[in-house]
Design a protein around this motif. Structure first.
Motif, PDB file in Angstrom:
ATOM      1  N   GLN A 260       0.825  -1.204   0.000  1.00 53.41           N
ATOM      2  CA  GLN A 260       0.000   0.000   0.000  1.00 53.41           C
ATOM      3  C   GLN A 260       0.864   1.261   0.000  1.00 53.41           C
ATOM      4  N   ARG A 261       1.980   1.234   0.754  1.00 51.69           N
ATOM      5  CA  ARG A 261       2.878   2.386   0.787  1.00 51.69           C
ATOM      6  C   ARG A 261       3.472   2.643  -0.590  1.00 51.69           C
ATOM      7  N   ARG A 262       3.943   1.578  -1.231  1.00 46.65           N
ATOM      8  CA  ARG A 262       4.516   1.740  -2.571  1.00 46.65           C
ATOM      9  C   ARG A 262       3.446   2.162  -3.574  1.00 46.65           C
ATOM     10  N   GLY A 263       2.255   1.598  -3.423  1.00 45.23           N
ATOM     11  CA  GLY A 263       1.169   1.968  -4.322  1.00 45.23           C
ATOM     12  C   GLY A 263       0.809   3.436  -4.203  1.00 45.23           C
ATOM     13  N   ALA A 264       0.782   3.950  -2.974  1.00 46.00           N
ATOM     14  CA  ALA A 264       0.468   5.362  -2.771  1.00 46.00           C
ATOM     15  C   ALA A 264       1.520   6.249  -3.416  1.00 46.00           C
ATOM     16  N   ASN A 265       2.778   5.837  -3.343  1.00 48.94           N
ATOM     17  CA  ASN A 265       3.851   6.612  -3.951  1.00 48.94           C
ATOM     18  C   ASN A 265       3.702   6.656  -5.463  1.00 48.94           C
ATOM     19  N   VAL A 266       3.350   5.515  -6.063  1.00 53.27           N
ATOM     20  CA  VAL A 266       3.133   5.480  -7.513  1.00 53.27           C
ATOM     21  C   VAL A 266       1.925   6.335  -7.888  1.00 53.27           C
TER      22      VAL A 266
END
Length: 295
Positions: A260-266
Protein backbone atom coordinates in the motif's frame (compact mmCIF):
# COMPACT_ATOMS: atom_id res chain seq x y z
CA UNK A 1 -1.51 41.50 -15.51
CA UNK A 2 0.93 38.61 -15.88
CA UNK A 3 4.44 38.94 -14.55
CA UNK A 4 7.24 38.28 -17.07
CA UNK A 5 9.20 35.11 -16.44
CA UNK A 6 12.87 35.05 -15.43
CA UNK A 7 13.75 34.70 -19.14
CA UNK A 8 12.00 38.00 -19.91
CA UNK A 9 9.11 36.26 -21.65
CA UNK A 10 5.59 37.33 -20.89
CA UNK A 11 3.30 34.28 -20.59
CA UNK A 12 0.47 36.43 -22.01
CA UNK A 13 2.33 36.33 -25.33
CA UNK A 14 2.43 32.51 -25.50
CA UNK A 15 -0.15 30.12 -26.92
CA UNK A 16 -0.64 26.42 -27.61
CA UNK A 17 -2.38 25.05 -30.70
CA UNK A 18 -3.65 21.45 -30.75
CA UNK A 19 -4.81 20.00 -34.07
CA UNK A 20 -6.18 16.63 -35.13
CA UNK A 21 -7.78 15.18 -38.23
CA UNK A 22 -7.25 12.99 -41.27
CA UNK A 23 -3.63 12.83 -42.37
CA UNK A 24 -2.69 14.11 -45.82
CA UNK A 25 0.15 16.06 -47.47
CA UNK A 26 0.46 19.73 -46.66
CA UNK A 27 -1.02 19.82 -43.16
CA UNK A 28 2.10 21.05 -41.39
CA UNK A 29 2.55 23.77 -43.99
CA UNK A 30 -1.07 24.89 -43.61
CA UNK A 31 -0.99 24.92 -39.80
CA UNK A 32 2.31 26.73 -39.44
CA UNK A 33 1.26 29.08 -42.24
CA UNK A 34 -1.66 30.37 -40.17
CA UNK A 35 0.61 31.13 -37.23
CA UNK A 36 3.26 32.71 -39.44
CA UNK A 37 0.70 35.01 -41.07
CA UNK A 38 0.02 36.50 -37.65
CA UNK A 39 3.67 37.01 -36.78
CA UNK A 40 4.03 34.05 -34.44
CA UNK A 41 7.38 32.53 -33.55
CA UNK A 42 6.92 28.76 -33.23
CA UNK A 43 9.10 27.58 -30.35
CA UNK A 44 7.98 23.94 -30.16
CA UNK A 45 6.33 21.64 -32.70
CA UNK A 46 5.38 18.01 -32.05
CA UNK A 47 3.32 15.80 -34.31
CA UNK A 48 2.17 12.22 -34.64
CA UNK A 49 0.31 10.09 -37.13
CA UNK A 50 -0.84 6.52 -36.78
CA UNK A 51 1.19 5.34 -39.79
CA UNK A 52 -1.87 4.46 -41.83
CA UNK A 53 -2.44 5.96 -45.28
CA UNK A 54 -5.22 8.47 -44.78
CA UNK A 55 -5.14 7.78 -41.04
CA UNK A 56 -5.10 10.20 -38.11
CA UNK A 57 -2.85 13.22 -37.66
CA UNK A 58 -2.11 15.05 -34.41
CA UNK A 59 -0.01 18.14 -33.74
CA UNK A 60 0.89 20.43 -30.83
CA UNK A 61 2.51 23.78 -31.52
CA UNK A 62 3.75 26.22 -28.89
CA UNK A 63 4.23 29.73 -30.22
CA UNK A 64 5.01 33.25 -29.06
CA UNK A 65 3.52 36.43 -30.49
CA UNK A 66 3.63 39.97 -29.15
CA UNK A 67 0.13 41.02 -28.18
CA UNK A 68 -1.32 37.52 -28.43
CA UNK A 69 -4.37 38.46 -26.35
CA UNK A 70 -5.32 41.20 -28.82
CA UNK A 71 -4.46 39.10 -31.87
CA UNK A 72 -6.24 35.96 -30.69
CA UNK A 73 -9.67 36.60 -32.30
CA UNK A 74 -8.04 37.11 -35.69
CA UNK A 75 -5.94 33.96 -35.28
CA UNK A 76 -9.00 31.92 -34.32
CA UNK A 77 -10.94 33.18 -37.35
CA UNK A 78 -8.03 32.25 -39.61
CA UNK A 79 -7.69 28.81 -37.99
CA UNK A 80 -11.38 28.07 -38.50
CA UNK A 81 -11.32 29.24 -42.11
CA UNK A 82 -8.08 27.47 -43.06
CA UNK A 83 -8.08 24.35 -40.87
CA UNK A 84 -11.72 23.82 -39.90
CA UNK A 85 -13.69 24.75 -43.00
CA UNK A 86 -10.85 24.36 -45.45
CA UNK A 87 -9.27 21.08 -44.30
CA UNK A 88 -11.85 19.53 -41.97
CA UNK A 89 -9.45 19.54 -39.02
CA UNK A 90 -10.38 19.89 -35.37
CA UNK A 91 -8.33 22.49 -33.51
CA UNK A 92 -8.08 24.06 -30.08
CA UNK A 93 -6.20 27.21 -29.14
CA UNK A 94 -5.11 27.73 -25.54
CA UNK A 95 -3.22 30.42 -23.68
CA UNK A 96 -0.84 30.07 -20.75
CA UNK A 97 -3.34 31.14 -18.08
CA UNK A 98 -3.12 28.61 -15.21
CA UNK A 99 -6.09 26.27 -15.25
CA UNK A 100 -8.59 26.44 -12.38
CA UNK A 101 -8.58 22.96 -10.84
CA UNK A 102 -11.03 21.75 -8.21
CA UNK A 103 -9.95 18.69 -6.24
CA UNK A 104 -12.39 16.17 -4.80
CA UNK A 105 -11.11 13.95 -2.00
CA UNK A 106 -12.31 11.59 0.73
CA UNK A 107 -10.13 10.45 3.64
CA UNK A 108 -6.88 9.49 1.89
CA UNK A 109 -4.59 12.51 1.68
CA UNK A 110 -1.51 11.36 -0.22
CA UNK A 111 -2.62 12.42 -3.72
CA UNK A 112 -4.42 15.53 -2.51
CA UNK A 113 -1.52 16.97 -0.49
CA UNK A 114 0.98 16.10 -3.21
CA UNK A 115 -1.01 18.13 -5.76
CA UNK A 116 -1.35 21.08 -3.38
CA UNK A 117 2.38 20.99 -2.63
CA UNK A 118 3.30 20.90 -6.33
CA UNK A 119 0.88 23.74 -7.07
CA UNK A 120 2.41 25.87 -4.29
CA UNK A 121 5.91 25.25 -5.66
CA UNK A 122 4.81 26.19 -9.19
CA UNK A 123 5.39 22.70 -10.60
CA UNK A 124 1.86 22.51 -12.02
CA UNK A 125 0.36 25.46 -13.90
CA UNK A 126 -2.90 25.58 -11.99
CA UNK A 127 -4.81 27.39 -9.31
CA UNK A 128 -6.97 25.49 -6.82
CA UNK A 129 -10.12 27.48 -6.04
CA UNK A 130 -11.52 24.76 -3.79
CA UNK A 131 -11.15 21.28 -2.34
CA UNK A 132 -14.41 19.39 -1.83
CA UNK A 133 -14.66 16.30 0.36
CA UNK A 134 -17.37 14.02 1.67
CA UNK A 135 -15.39 13.81 4.93
CA UNK A 136 -13.63 16.39 7.11
CA UNK A 137 -10.43 14.42 7.73
CA UNK A 138 -8.31 16.55 5.38
CA UNK A 139 -9.87 19.93 6.21
CA UNK A 140 -7.07 21.35 8.38
CA UNK A 141 -4.33 20.23 5.97
CA UNK A 142 -6.10 21.84 3.01
CA UNK A 143 -6.69 25.11 4.85
CA UNK A 144 -3.00 25.23 5.81
CA UNK A 145 -2.32 25.82 2.09
CA UNK A 146 -4.70 28.78 2.14
CA UNK A 147 -7.24 26.94 -0.02
CA UNK A 148 -10.97 26.82 0.75
CA UNK A 149 -12.19 23.46 2.04
CA UNK A 150 -15.84 22.56 1.45
CA UNK A 151 -17.54 19.61 3.13
CA UNK A 152 -20.32 17.98 1.10
CA UNK A 153 -21.52 14.79 2.85
CA UNK A 154 -22.48 11.89 0.62
CA UNK A 155 -23.95 9.04 2.63
CA UNK A 156 -26.45 6.42 1.54
CA UNK A 157 -27.38 5.12 -1.91
CA UNK A 158 -28.94 8.37 -3.11
CA UNK A 159 -26.12 10.77 -4.05
CA UNK A 160 -28.29 13.25 -5.98
CA UNK A 161 -28.35 15.96 -3.30
CA UNK A 162 -24.58 15.81 -2.84
CA UNK A 163 -23.97 15.90 -6.59
CA UNK A 164 -26.34 18.84 -7.01
CA UNK A 165 -24.43 20.79 -4.34
CA UNK A 166 -21.05 19.99 -5.91
CA UNK A 167 -22.34 21.02 -9.34
CA UNK A 168 -23.51 24.29 -7.83
CA UNK A 169 -20.02 24.92 -6.44
CA UNK A 170 -18.15 23.93 -9.60
CA UNK A 171 -20.27 25.28 -12.44
CA UNK A 172 -18.47 28.15 -14.18
CA UNK A 173 -15.69 28.24 -11.60
CA UNK A 174 -13.27 25.55 -12.78
CA UNK A 175 -11.57 24.23 -15.92
CA UNK A 176 -10.78 20.75 -14.57
CA UNK A 177 -11.90 18.45 -11.75
CA UNK A 178 -9.44 15.99 -10.20
CA UNK A 179 -10.55 13.02 -8.13
CA UNK A 180 -7.72 12.59 -5.63
CA UNK A 181 -8.89 9.27 -4.24
CA UNK A 182 -12.48 10.52 -4.05
CA UNK A 183 -14.25 7.31 -3.17
CA UNK A 184 -17.58 8.03 -4.81
CA UNK A 185 -18.94 7.00 -8.21
CA UNK A 186 -20.04 10.00 -10.27
CA UNK A 187 -23.27 9.74 -12.23
CA UNK A 188 -23.51 10.39 -15.97
CA UNK A 189 -25.76 13.35 -15.19
CA UNK A 190 -23.08 14.87 -12.97
CA UNK A 191 -20.43 14.51 -15.68
CA UNK A 192 -22.70 16.16 -18.23
CA UNK A 193 -23.66 19.02 -15.91
CA UNK A 194 -20.19 20.18 -14.86
CA UNK A 195 -19.05 20.49 -18.47
CA UNK A 196 -15.29 20.18 -17.82
CA UNK A 197 -12.88 17.22 -17.96
CA UNK A 198 -12.51 15.01 -14.89
CA UNK A 199 -9.31 13.08 -14.11
CA UNK A 200 -9.27 10.08 -11.77
CA UNK A 201 -6.52 7.95 -10.21
CA UNK A 202 -6.80 4.33 -9.14
CA UNK A 203 -4.54 1.38 -8.46
CA UNK A 204 -3.86 -1.04 -11.29
CA UNK A 205 -2.66 -4.47 -10.33
CA UNK A 206 -1.67 -7.37 -12.54
CA UNK A 207 -4.10 -9.11 -12.16
CA UNK A 208 -6.64 -6.46 -11.14
CA UNK A 209 -8.43 -6.59 -7.80
CA UNK A 210 -11.69 -4.76 -7.32
CA UNK A 211 -13.63 -3.93 -4.19
CA UNK A 212 -12.37 -3.49 -0.64
CA UNK A 213 -8.82 -4.22 0.60
CA UNK A 214 -7.13 -4.51 -2.82
CA UNK A 215 -3.60 -4.58 -1.35
CA UNK A 216 -4.48 -7.45 0.95
CA UNK A 217 -5.92 -9.35 -2.02
CA UNK A 218 -2.82 -8.54 -4.03
CA UNK A 219 -0.58 -9.90 -1.27
CA UNK A 220 -2.64 -13.08 -1.08
CA UNK A 221 -2.12 -13.60 -4.81
CA UNK A 222 1.60 -12.87 -4.64
CA UNK A 223 1.66 -10.05 -7.18
CA UNK A 224 5.04 -8.98 -8.53
CA UNK A 225 3.95 -5.60 -9.90
CA UNK A 226 1.77 -2.90 -8.40
CA UNK A 227 0.84 0.28 -10.19
CA UNK A 228 -1.54 3.14 -10.83
CA UNK A 229 -3.56 4.55 -13.71
CA UNK A 230 -4.72 8.13 -14.27
CA UNK A 231 -7.52 8.56 -16.79
CA UNK A 232 -10.33 10.82 -17.87
CA UNK A 233 -13.65 9.92 -16.29
CA UNK A 234 -16.49 8.72 -18.52
CA UNK A 235 -19.81 7.03 -17.88
CA UNK A 236 -18.03 3.67 -18.02
CA UNK A 237 -16.44 3.17 -14.60
CA UNK A 238 -12.61 3.23 -14.73
CA UNK A 239 -12.62 2.78 -18.51
CA UNK A 240 -11.98 6.36 -19.66
CA UNK A 241 -9.01 7.32 -21.88
CA UNK A 242 -5.74 6.67 -20.06
CA UNK A 243 -3.34 9.59 -19.60
CA UNK A 244 -0.52 8.03 -17.57
CA UNK A 245 0.46 4.77 -15.84
CA UNK A 246 3.38 3.48 -13.84
CA UNK A 247 4.38 0.38 -11.85
CA UNK A 248 6.68 -0.66 -9.02
CA UNK A 249 8.18 -4.06 -8.29
CA UNK A 250 6.89 -6.16 -5.40
CA UNK A 251 8.30 -9.28 -3.76
CA UNK A 252 7.30 -12.14 -1.50
CA UNK A 253 8.70 -10.36 1.57
CA UNK A 254 6.46 -7.31 1.14
CA UNK A 255 3.38 -7.33 3.35
CA UNK A 256 0.09 -5.61 2.49
CA UNK A 257 1.11 -2.41 4.31
CA UNK A 258 4.32 -2.15 2.28
CA UNK A 259 2.41 -2.77 -0.95
CA UNK A 260 0.00 0.00 0.00
CA UNK A 261 2.88 2.39 0.79
CA UNK A 262 4.52 1.74 -2.57
CA UNK A 263 1.17 1.97 -4.32
CA UNK A 264 0.47 5.36 -2.77
CA UNK A 265 3.85 6.61 -3.95
CA UNK A 266 3.13 5.48 -7.51
CA UNK A 267 -0.34 7.02 -7.40
CA UNK A 268 1.08 10.42 -6.40
CA UNK A 269 3.48 10.56 -9.30
CA UNK A 270 1.05 9.24 -11.89
CA UNK A 271 -1.72 11.66 -10.94
CA UNK A 272 0.66 14.62 -10.75
CA UNK A 273 2.00 13.95 -14.24
CA UNK A 274 -1.49 13.49 -15.69
CA UNK A 275 -2.72 16.75 -14.17
CA UNK A 276 0.44 18.62 -15.19
CA UNK A 277 0.25 17.42 -18.80
CA UNK A 278 -3.43 18.33 -19.00
CA UNK A 279 -2.73 21.80 -17.61
CA UNK A 280 0.05 22.24 -20.16
CA UNK A 281 -2.36 21.31 -22.98
CA UNK A 282 -0.29 18.27 -23.92
CA UNK A 283 -3.20 15.83 -24.18
CA UNK A 284 -5.56 15.18 -27.09
CA UNK A 285 -8.47 12.86 -26.39
CA UNK A 286 -9.05 10.61 -29.39
CA UNK A 287 -11.91 8.17 -28.91
CA UNK A 288 -10.98 5.72 -26.16
CA UNK A 289 -7.31 6.71 -26.13
CA UNK A 290 -5.16 9.80 -25.65
CA UNK A 291 -2.28 11.33 -27.54
CA UNK A 292 0.11 12.77 -24.94
CA UNK A 293 2.91 15.01 -26.16
CA UNK A 294 5.25 14.42 -23.25
CA UNK A 295 8.03 16.91 -22.41
Amino acid sequence: MATPTTTGRNPDDEGVLLVEGTDRPGLVHAITGVLTRHGANIVSLDQHNDGIEGGSFFQRAVFRIDGFVAERPAIEADLESTLGTGLGLTWRLADRTPKRVAILASTSDHCLLDLLWRQRRGEIAMTVPMVISNHTAVADDVRSFGIPFLHVPSQGPDKSAAEARIIELLRGNVDLVVLARYMQILSSGFLAEIGVPVINIHHSFLPAFIGAAPYRKAKERGVKLIGATAHYVTEDLDEGPIIEQDVARAGHADDAAELQRRGANVERGVLARAVMWHCQDRVIRHGRETIVFQP
